[in-house]
Design an enzyme around this catalytic site. Structure first.
Site, PDB file in Angstrom:
ATOM      1  N   ASN A 285     -40.862-105.888   5.382  1.00 54.20           N
ATOM      2  CA  ASN A 285     -41.901-105.082   4.703  1.00 54.20           C
ATOM      3  C   ASN A 285     -42.596-104.053   5.841  1.00 54.20           C
ATOM      4  OD1 ASN A 285     -42.764-107.171   6.372  1.00 54.20           O
ATOM      5  ND2 ASN A 285     -44.994-106.998   5.724  1.00 54.20           N
TER       6      ASN A 285
ATOM      7  N   ASP B  18     -41.398-110.780   0.721  1.00 56.58           N
ATOM      8  CA  ASP B  18     -42.399-111.318   1.627  1.00 56.58           C
ATOM      9  C   ASP B  18     -43.658-110.617   1.673  1.00 56.58           C
ATOM     10  OD1 ASP B  18     -43.888-113.310   2.912  1.00 56.58           O
ATOM     11  OD2 ASP B  18     -43.625-111.657   4.724  1.00 56.58           O
TER      12      ASP B  18
ATOM     13  N   HIS C 249     -50.810-107.317  14.363  1.00 58.62           N
ATOM     14  CA  HIS C 249     -51.725-106.369  14.023  1.00 58.62           C
ATOM     15  C   HIS C 249     -52.338-105.688  15.132  1.00 58.62           C
ATOM     16  CE1 HIS C 249     -51.076-107.028   9.457  1.00 58.62           C
ATOM     17  NE2 HIS C 249     -51.452-108.149   9.792  1.00 58.62           N
TER      18      HIS C 249
ATOM     19  N   HIS D 245     -42.325-110.816  11.732  1.00 62.36           N
ATOM     20  CA  HIS D 245     -42.581-109.321  11.262  1.00 62.36           C
ATOM     21  C   HIS D 245     -42.637-108.678  12.648  1.00 62.36           C
ATOM     22  CE1 HIS D 245     -43.717-110.386   7.065  1.00 62.36           C
ATOM     23  NE2 HIS D 245     -44.286-111.328   7.719  1.00 62.36           N
TER      24      HIS D 245
ATOM     25  N   HIS E 216     -38.991-116.663   9.949  1.00 61.00           N
ATOM     26  CA  HIS E 216     -39.933-115.756   9.207  1.00 61.00           C
ATOM     27  C   HIS E 216     -40.830-114.910  10.325  1.00 61.00           C
ATOM     28  CE1 HIS E 216     -42.969-114.955   5.756  1.00 61.00           C
ATOM     29  NE2 HIS E 216     -42.984-114.058   6.553  1.00 61.00           N
TER      30      HIS E 216
ATOM     31  N   ASN F  15     -52.449-114.976   5.072  1.00 60.41           N
ATOM     32  CA  ASN F  15     -51.857-115.097   3.664  1.00 60.41           C
ATOM     33  C   ASN F  15     -50.983-115.833   3.693  1.00 60.41           C
ATOM     34  OD1 ASN F  15     -50.786-115.053   1.065  1.00 60.41           O
ATOM     35  ND2 ASN F  15     -50.933-112.793   1.029  1.00 60.41           N
TER      36      ASN F  15
ATOM     37  N   HIS G 269     -43.894-120.320   3.975  1.00 59.44           N
ATOM     38  CA  HIS G 269     -45.151-120.552   4.485  1.00 59.44           C
ATOM     39  C   HIS G 269     -45.901-121.326   3.332  1.00 59.44           C
ATOM     40  CE1 HIS G 269     -46.142-116.970   2.241  1.00 59.44           C
ATOM     41  NE2 HIS G 269     -45.858-116.147   3.433  1.00 59.44           N
TER      42      HIS G 269
ATOM     43  N   ASP H  80     -44.146-117.008  10.697  1.00 60.11           N
ATOM     44  CA  ASP H  80     -44.961-115.706  10.060  1.00 60.11           C
ATOM     45  C   ASP H  80     -45.540-114.979  11.161  1.00 60.11           C
ATOM     46  OD1 ASP H  80     -45.664-114.083   8.061  1.00 60.11           O
ATOM     47  OD2 ASP H  80     -46.966-115.581   6.952  1.00 60.11           O
TER      48      ASP H  80
ATOM     49  N   ARG I  87     -42.367-105.213  12.609  1.00 62.64           N
ATOM     50  CA  ARG I  87     -43.301-104.099  12.303  1.00 62.64           C
ATOM     51  C   ARG I  87     -42.527-102.826  12.414  1.00 62.64           C
ATOM     52  NH1 ARG I  87     -46.464-106.879   9.075  1.00 62.64           N
ATOM     53  NH2 ARG I  87     -47.986-107.987  10.309  1.00 62.64           N
TER      54      ARG I  87
END
Lengths: 349, 463
Positions: free
Chosen positions: B92, B151, B337, B60, B58, B306, B237, B333, B62
């Site tokens: 996502n 997700d 950012h 990201h 899992h 989250n 998660h 996860d 981006r």
């Protein structure tokens, strides 16, 4: 070290003289003040709270003069940055700053996570570049003043953040109680905060200030607006007395020394937390009949703005036991004291 | 790659459960030798450790859409630094991976970067991740998707969730759910508990996760019994003791469910929001005010995530779940950012922790604290996630994910020094996302080298 001011002869005058005459070794001196910012009262030492109370008393003496103005903060610039509507707190800070001869700039700002306008940090940097020495800030998001404080080289005073804290309100409430309660102390006194505790920054800061000061604190309201506070009440907080959480207004008000009603908002009905404001009023409003359960001279308080007829009845709000207008006056004195204390300048008369 | 020869390292092979001192050599990218020493009874494993390359279920990266937060290439670099040789990306992005061409773009970027870190991907379960209609599941599967997940956006409609599960089963793919009951978590900022109450943060109840886990499991039971015996559900998660218990019971009832936990949910707690900086297993009674544990300012937005960081007892339940096998994998996860999205008011901050490079360190911290055996920690980061994927990678991409130290095969391993720690900092993190609550802290286990498919994905400058 706990310092209690001497009791006063008259409940309406502050123990200013008595405090001055107190044994110098027992009284907290200005160097007891450790805080560059006033973000909450949770980390205030007993000495700092005492110093804030003593300084407030001195400021109140200044307010009693024909010209309530001293040059203490002359040349200092205070920016009042409010992201949420407020009249009482904003004006109180403004009057306090002007009484100390500071220059005051008011900014009413809009903030949203979506709009992606100027960020809080950019705003703070801009205010600093414009020459501000202090920022008084109100914000709808809990914790926002901590972010501002991290990025500002001057002093930040929290005028209320989200549900989290409203330190100047808690200190003015404490000052008002000590001024009016026989003995000049809240220690052992039953203080009831009544209403929407869940959403209240006033309640949270008052929990710290009052439990640190040894009050027998009770929180009372509908169970939906008390969620989570049972856990806080059951937790051991160093230097703090335990407090009681109750949905029974009869138990809460029995023999109370102070009853503070909080504003209840119509949104709580729409949010599914209350069946109706009518039902709230029927069960929890501070009425004359309910107040009769408290001690005969129990103080009635409200941080404002009030919904008279909803959480408090008009005859109670303006009645003999009400000290609500004292809270407003003391609010100016407390804010003068805190602006002065964080400034680090000597008191110039 | 250049040859690699390590003598007397502590080798951990979770495929056999064997660990001990050994010599190994990589020649031309192939694990040429693995000679276990005679057992001496010494169980140290405190110096140089070699394990199979880590697998992350899992992450990201981006790209496309948010390349200022991370790109596939920078994510691969971070993966190498974190000891990962295989990562599975969530869909996502913008546009989301709900159509095969977007999937092809993501996989293409991983190839173009030249990094040997193997990138696999989950497709979206619903179009636009909007929860209204199914995404192009068949085309995504044909394009190499491991399975499907919305997700971050739980599939609120039970009917659509059921249909996604059934359709994925037909395709031989896994459905991954982020269990969250949005009605219970609306506006929520921090785990509902003492810390949130005191800090005036909107409470995020455990029930906001557990209600969704219970629903998912109920639907899975129906689907398996009635329509699709091959259905597979993975819950990602999980963060509460109650969720772990629900999965434990479901596994006891032989439901085809697997789950992962993140390093931050098992090691950190909501106390950190108040300014504490101690791991879950060392947090006394879980009241930072009582214990004088507050050492930092409250409201650090790097902790906004989250699901939210939970309590000490939740974190310890996740670790217990890892020990007894209820929890199949540790997944990062990894959610990088930008500063713009994180250096804002707490309630406005984007949710997520940049965690790919700190996952191994947090797992090793749990090992040092006696919460996990070394071999179990390695297993949860390698063969555990590989078992979750099962034969799906083979079906989807023609290549299995089979971590192991197999002589004669392309080397896929991580070499780390447990005796040496490293400081987490904006500089040391290779991810573009510097949003780690561990900045300024030292973590155990410096990764000296990561080898993926026989090629170097990371080599420590000082090694």
């Amino acid at each position: 070290m706990t310092i209690e001011l001497e009791p006063t002869a008259s409940p309406t005058t502050m123990p200013q003289a008595a405090a001055r005459e107190a044994d110098a070794s027992r009284a907290p001196t200005a160097d007891a003040w450790k805080h560059r910012h006033v973000l909450d009262v949770d980390d205030f030492s007993t000495d700092e709270i005492e110093l804030a109370m003593r300084t407030t008393a001195e400021m109140k003496e200044i307010l009693a003069r024909p010209i309530a103005k001293v040059p203490t903060l002359r040349g200092r610039s205070v920016t009042i940055l409010f992201y949420e509507a407020s009249t009482r707190t904003r004006v109180s800070f403004e009057v306090a700053a002007k009484n100390l001869s500071a220059d005051v700039v008011n900014i009413a700002a809009q903030s949203s996570s979506v709009s992606k306008g100027e960020s809080l940090i950019d705003t703070v940097r801009t205010i600093e570049a414009l020459g501000a020495d202090m920022i008084v800030m109100r914000h709808a998001v809990s914790g926002a003043p901590y972010l501002a404080a991290e990025h500002f080289s001057g002093n930040v005073l929290n005028g209320g953040d989200g549900w989290h804290a409203h330190p100047t309100q808690a200190l003015l409430d404490l000052f008002t109680m000590r001024e009016r309660l026989p003995g000049g102390s809240v220690r052992g006194r039953k203080v009831v905060i009544l209403g929407d505790i869940l959403h209240s920054r006033v309640a949270r800061s008052n929990i710290w200030a009052l439990t640190r000061s040894g009050a027998d604190l009770w929180l009372c309201g509908p169970a939906t607006l008390l969620r989570g506070f049972e856990r806080w009440a059951g937790a051991t907080m160093p230097g703090s007395a335990r407090f009681t959480v109750a949905s029974s207004i009869d138990d809460a008000l029995a023999d109370a020394d102070v009853v503070m009603a909080l504003r209840i908002q119509k949104e709580r009905q729409a949010g599914g937390l209350l069946p109706s404001l009518r039902e709230y009023t029927a069960r929890f409003a501070l009425t004359r009949a309910r107040l009769a359960r408290a001690k005969p001279d129990a103080l009635v308080m409200h941080p404002g703005p009030m919904n008279e007829g909803v959480e408090i009845m008009p005859d109670v709000a303006t009645g003999r036991q009400s000290v609500i207008t004292d809270q407003v006056t003391n609010g100016v004195a407390v804010r003068m004291a805190l602006l002065f204390l964080v400034s680090g300048v000597p008191l110039v008369e | 790659m250049s040859d690699l020869e390590i003598a007397g390292a502590w080798v951990v092979d979770p495929t056999t459960g064997r660990e001990g001192p050994a010599d190994l050599a990589v020649e031309d990218g192939v694990l040429a030798r693995l000679d276990w020493h005679e057992p001496t009874g010494a169980t140290v494993g405190t110096g140089i450790v070699v394990a199979p390359g880590l697998v992350d279920l899992h992450a990201h990266f981006r790209e496309p859409g948010f390349e200022d937060a991370e790109t596939v290439a920078t994510g691969q670099l971070a993966a190498g630094h974190g000891g990962f040789s295989t990562v599975c990306l969530m869909p996502n992005t913008d546009p989301p991976v709900d159509e095969a061409p977007v999937l092809a773009t993501v996989l293409g970027r991983a190839f173009e970067s030249g990094s040997p870190v193997r990138v696999l991907a989950w497709g979206a379960a619903t179009r636009g991740r909007a929860g209204a209609e199914l995404a192009s599941l068949g085309e995504l599967a044909d394009g190499g998707a491991l399975g499907f997940s919305d997700d971050g956006n739980p599939i609120e409609s039970g009917v659509l969730f059921r249909n996604a599960l059934v359709y994925a089963a037909m395709l031989g793919r896994i459905l991954v759910d982020h269990p969250e009951d949005r009605a219970l978590t609306k506006g929520a900022e921090a785990n509902e508990g003492l810390v949130a109450t005191v800090l005036g943060l909107r409470g995020w109840p455990a029930a906001g996760e557990e209600a969704a886990v219970a629903r998912d499991l109920a639907i899975l039971a129906d689907v398996v019994a009635a329509d699709a015996p091959g259905a597979r559900l993975h819950l990602t998660h999980l963060s509460t003791a109650g969720s772990i218990e629900l999965v434990r019971r479901a596994k006891g009832a032989r439901l085809p469910v697997t789950c992962d936990v993140t390093p931050h949910h098992m090691a950190l707690t909501d106390e950190w929001l108040a300014g504490a900086r101690r791991f879950a297993w060392g947090s006394g009674r879980g009241n930072p005010w009582e214990d004088g544990a507050i050492v930092a300012l409250p409201f650090a937005t790097s902790l906004r995530v989250n699901p939210p960081l939970r309590t000490r007892s939740d974190a310890l339940a996740l670790l217990a779940g890892l020990r007894d096998g209820t929890v199949d994998a540790i997944a990062t996860d990894h959610a990088p950012h930008t500063q713009v999205d994180k250096e804002v008011e707490f309630g406005f901050a984007a949710t997520g922790i940049s965690g790919m490079e700190t996952a191994l360190g947090l797992a090793l911290a749990a090992v040092e604290a006696g919460q996990l055996a070394l071999v179990r920690a390695v297993e949860a980061l390698t063969t555990g996630p590989a078992r979750v994927l099962g034969d799906v990678p083979m079906a989807a991409t023609g290549r299995p994910v089979a971590p192991g130290l197999v002589v004669g095969q392309a080397a896929d391993l991580v070499v780390l020094d447990r005796a040496d720690g490293w400081e987490v900092s904006a500089r040391s993190l290779r991810s573009l996302g510097k949003n780690s609550p561990l900045l300024g802290m030292r973590l155990p286990g410096r990764v000296l080298a990561t080898v993926a498919g026989g090629r170097l994905a990371w080599l420590d400058d000082e090694a």
